[in-house]
Design an enzyme around this catalytic site. Structure first.
Site, PDB file in Angstrom:
ATOM      1  CG  HIS A   1      -4.219  -3.919   2.153  1.00 14.33           C
ATOM      2  ND1 HIS A   1      -3.995  -3.285   3.633  1.00 14.33           N
ATOM      3  CD2 HIS A   1      -4.339  -2.548   1.792  1.00 14.33           C
ATOM      4  CE1 HIS A   1      -3.906  -2.134   3.548  1.00 14.33           C
ATOM      5  NE2 HIS A   1      -3.831  -1.641   2.403  1.00 14.33           N
TER       6      HIS A   1
ATOM      7  CD  GLU B   1      -4.062  -6.616   5.378  1.00 21.48           C
ATOM      8  OE1 GLU B   1      -4.777  -5.705   5.272  1.00 21.48           O
ATOM      9  OE2 GLU B   1      -3.013  -6.541   4.515  1.00 21.48           O
TER      10      GLU B   1
ATOM     11  CB  CYS C   1      -0.986  -0.130   1.371  1.00 28.84           C
ATOM     12  SG  CYS C   1      -2.214   1.075   1.094  1.00 28.84           S
TER      13      CYS C   1
END
Length: 382
Positions: A359, A361, A275
């Site tokens: 992202h 995660e 990001c």
């Protein structure tokens, strides 16, 4: 919760162009000025509200069922909500989930965040797509009395995110160690006790689940503030360096982040960015960043890995992007958005240095991209 059809609105969203949206307020009473974005994720409203990347923004949720699973301490991505406020179509319902410990409205009120329900979010989303992310003022007053001219003026006076360094506002105050791994049934968050690699994670607004993913990939993580210098980082003797997500204009944060990253690159250490960290790496390597019309915010974004040809469904949250046309020799585009062709990843051709805009995660979102943490760990193994 039913309302009388003639009930006075208790919240007002004013756009800088003079448009007014009335609805029912919940959360804290008060006023806030910010940039307005929309998020298309169907889950994870608590993670979104506590994602530091949303500093300076009010989030419109396109999915109507917001608040239906309540909130709980495990799903906070940082200590407090960072998004300035939220806009939803339907009032939050009574929570129905075994993990819930509190109602969304109560949680927002206790954390000082303003919210409005009963808004035509489809109309608002169309306006954002067509005109770009507008500046807004959001007010919640139980008495329903609003000075709309003052609200519009407040929206117009908001400085905007371009040129704004917000990473300093959300970064940690001092370094700390992180060993908590990803949530697993039935024990919750296990601890990493057999780490193979020492990693320094630079906190531009890091989400907890990103740090957990690093720990789950076998890393002993030392988190350092956004303003850490290359000397500070290298003094930790890391096997690799991670650049986190975060808010604001990457060019502004780059004033102090780029020299640090270049100092680390000189040591040929493996480096991984997500990001804002991706944008920071792009700037450090000589590329430029640009402000997007309305950005990417959601958990359903298709991204193509140009190395393998595979398409991943990803979670995204960004209003700026690396301009792939400015990548220097030796740096290649590794991932691209299939929505609009914008850059979603870069890598150096001659060493283990890479980053992605999305992202991996997955908090919230799909888990297609978790392999990137394993790729980072494998680069340190080598």
């Amino acid at each position: 919760m039913p309302h009388a059809p003639d009930a006075r609105p208790t919240a007002c969203l004013a756009l800088a162009d003079g448009s007014l949206f009335y609805g029912r307020g919940f959360g804290a009473e008060g006023e806030v000025a910010a940039e307005l974005c929309f998020n298309t994720a169907m889950t994870g409203y608590q993670e979104i509200m506590t994602d530091p990347s949303y500093a300076g923004q009010v989030v419109t949720f396109t999915f109507p069922h917001i608040g239906n699973v309540g909130v709980n301490p495990d799903d906070d991505e940082t200590a407090d909500p960072v998004a300035e406020g939220m806009v939803v179509k339907w009032d939050p319902t009574e929570p129905s989930n075994w993990r819930s410990t509190e109602r969304l409205g109560e949680w927002l009120a206790r954390r000082g965040r303003v919210a409005i329900g009963g808004v035509d979010t489809r109309r608002l989303t169309r306006a954002i797509r067509q005109q770009g992310a507008p500046h807004v003022a959001l007010a919640h007053r139980a008495d329903g009395k609003f000075d709309t001219a003052a609200l519009v003026a407040k929206a117009r006076s908001f400085a905007g995110l371009e040129g704004m360094d917000l990473a300093k506002q959300v970064t940690c105050a001092q370094s700390y160690r992180w060993d908590e791994m990803r949530w697993a049934w039935p024990d919750g968050f296990p601890r990493q006790t057999q780490a193979r690699h020492k990693v320094v994670a630079i906190d531009y607004g890091a989400k907890r689940n990103i740090l957990r993913c690093l720990a789950s990939a076998g890393c002993e993580v030392t988190v350092m503030p956004a303003t850490a210098t290359a000397e500070d980082v290298l003094a930790q003797g890391p096997d690799g360096v991670f650049l986190s997500n975060g808010p604001g204009d990457p060019a502004a944060t780059g004033e102090y982040a780029v020299p640090m990253i270049r100092g680390v690159l000189e040591k040929n250490l493996p480096l991984f960015g997500i990001c804002l960290g991706h944008q920071m790496l792009g700037l450090a390597l000589g590329a430029r960043t640009i402000k997007m019309n309305h950005g990417h915010h959601g958990a359903n974004h298709p991204v193509k890995d140009l190395t393998t040809g595979k398409v991943e469904i990803t979670s995204m949250n960004h209003g700026f992007a690396v301009d792939s046309q400015t990548l220097p020799e030796g740096v290649v585009q590794s991932h691209v958005s299939l929505f609009d062709g914008s850059n979603c990843g870069i890598r150096m051709e001659d060493r283990p240095v890479f980053s992605v805009q999305h992202h991996p995660e997955a908090s919230p979102g799909p888990q297609d991209s978790f392999y990137l943490f394993e790729r980072f760990a494998a680069s340190m193994d080598r």
